[in-house]
Scaffold this active site. Structure first.
Site, PDB file in Angstrom:
ATOM      1  N   GLU A 165      46.545  42.317  43.693  1.00 16.07           N
ATOM      2  CA  GLU A 165      47.780  41.991  44.371  1.00 16.07           C
ATOM      3  C   GLU A 165      47.903  41.603  45.910  1.00 16.07           C
ATOM      4  OE1 GLU A 165      50.327  41.144  42.087  1.00 16.07           O
ATOM      5  OE2 GLU A 165      49.227  41.564  40.673  1.00 16.07           O
ATOM      6  N   HIS A 263      46.515  32.045  34.237  1.00 20.75           N
ATOM      7  CA  HIS A 263      45.666  33.225  33.896  1.00 20.75           C
ATOM      8  C   HIS A 263      44.662  32.729  32.839  1.00 20.75           C
ATOM      9  CE1 HIS A 263      49.248  35.600  35.461  1.00 20.75           C
ATOM     10  NE2 HIS A 263      48.781  36.183  35.814  1.00 20.75           N
TER      11      HIS A 263
HETATM   12 ZN   LIG Z   1      47.704  37.901  39.794  1.00 20.65          ZN
END
Ligand SMILES: [Zn+2]
Length: 352
Positions: A165, A263
């Site tokens: 993050e 993703h």
């Molecule tokens: Zn991410």
């Protein structure tokens, strides 16, 4: 929504399409997390009110840890400031320590002053939401859910979650890769690269001894697998892991599906990093990627895999010339690209 806003809609650590699959199985916390995720993504579009946290030209970054007390409020209650000793709450201490290790890695191994290069303060919110199954970089701060203990544990348990993050912030300040299709997958990929590099640094592992899993320390007993993703073997981390490991399996997806596969397709460049690290070591490979990521001419906001690896190839040649990488680095990247079907272009644009 206009296209130009699309890239600000960064997903949480757990991709929405994975949460949707859990929700389809009747998982109530996954449904609630999706609602919170969507709300945070929308609010992230608002003009930032926390720009004051960017501490001028060159500052000394501070870690500021807040407790959201299971609300969805950021910066609700300051519970640990930079330099304060450990508190009772392990989530606070994990966020504090793991942000510290991430900043240490960026500073000592890569020469970056905090996540923006200018000593920005790193704000974390723990116990964000009620049993939320996610962690975010949004509104220029980190927020971590507690999980429900079944699918996911507390998200501060994973050093790779925290470093992943934080690295979305680094990308945001370095080259603003738009969060859709291949540029979005590169954005995700860079966060997995740095998440793994920091994890190995903290655990004293090497490219050979590490497991290369992402999110293995936050999945719970009912999660259908061992982690969210695997950089070594994309597509094998769980029943829900649909990452291909080769460009032969790359298909254009509509933006409604995982922002066009941000993703899903990050596994392909992830595998290139894994293979390169096997050849030259994780820290040298991370230095190579980080150096290439500064090349904003080639890694532009909508950069493709081919463009990103051209920048990495050029950076490898430069770093070898400067004696900062071993000679075999250039060949290692080219071999790794070949293995996953990504072309490496020469400077004049011909395939090598
Ligand atoms: Zn991410």
């Amino acid at each position: 929504m206009s296209e130009q806003h699309e890239h600000d809609r960064k997903d949480g650590f757990v991709p929405s399409y994975i949460l949707e699959k859990l929700a389809e199985r009747g998982n109530e916390t996954a449904k609630e997390t999706l609602i919170v995720t969507e709300r945070i993504k929308k609010e992230d579009l608002k003009k930032n009110e926390v720009e004051s946290i960017i501490a001028g030209a060159v500052g000394q970054s501070k870690r500021l840890n807040y407790d959201s007390e299971t609300t969805e409020e950021m910066q609700r209650k300051l519970v640990r400031n930079e330099g304060d000793g450990p508190v009772q709450d392990q989530s606070v201490n994990n966020a504090y320590d793991f942000c510290g290790k991430t900043l240490e890695y960026y500073r000592n191994k890569l020469g970056l002053n905090s996540i923006d290069g200018r000593g920005m303060n790193v704000i974390s919110n723990v116990h964000f939401g009620k049993n939320m199954l996610n962690a975010f970089w949004g509104q220029d701060q980190l927020s971590f859910g507690d999980g429900n203990g079944r699918d996911f544990k507390n998200f501060t348990n994973g050093i790779d979650v925290v470093a992943h993050e934080c690295s979305h912030a680094v990308t945001q300040f370095m080259n603003e890769l738009i969060y859709e299709r291949q540029s979005g997958a590169l954005n995700e990929h860079f966060s997995d690269v740095m998440g793994s590099a920091v994890k190995q640094y903290v655990k004293g592992q090497t490219a050979q001894t590490a497991d290369w899993l992402i999110g293995d320390e936050i999945v719970g007993p009912e999660w259908p697998g061992i982690a969210l993703r695997s950089m070594k073997a994309p597509g094998t981390a769980s029943e829900l892991d649909d990452q291909p490991a080769h460009m032969n399996d790359y298909r254009e997806l509509p933006l409604s599906q995982d922002n066009g596969g941000v993703h899903k397709y990050s596994g392909i460049p992830n595998k290139v990093f894994f293979l390169t690290a096997q050849a030259i070591g994780t820290d040298p490979a991370a230095l190579l990627w980080f150096t290439a990521w500064h090349n904003r001419e080639i890694i532009h906001p909508r950069a493709t895999f081919v463009e990103a690896f051209r920048a990495i190839d050029l950076a490898a040649e430069q770093l070898v010339q400067q004696g900062k990488l071993p000679r075999e680095a250039v060949e290692a990247v080219r071999n790794a690209c070949r293995e996953v079907g990504i072309q490496i272009l020469s400077p004049v644009g011909h395939e090598r």
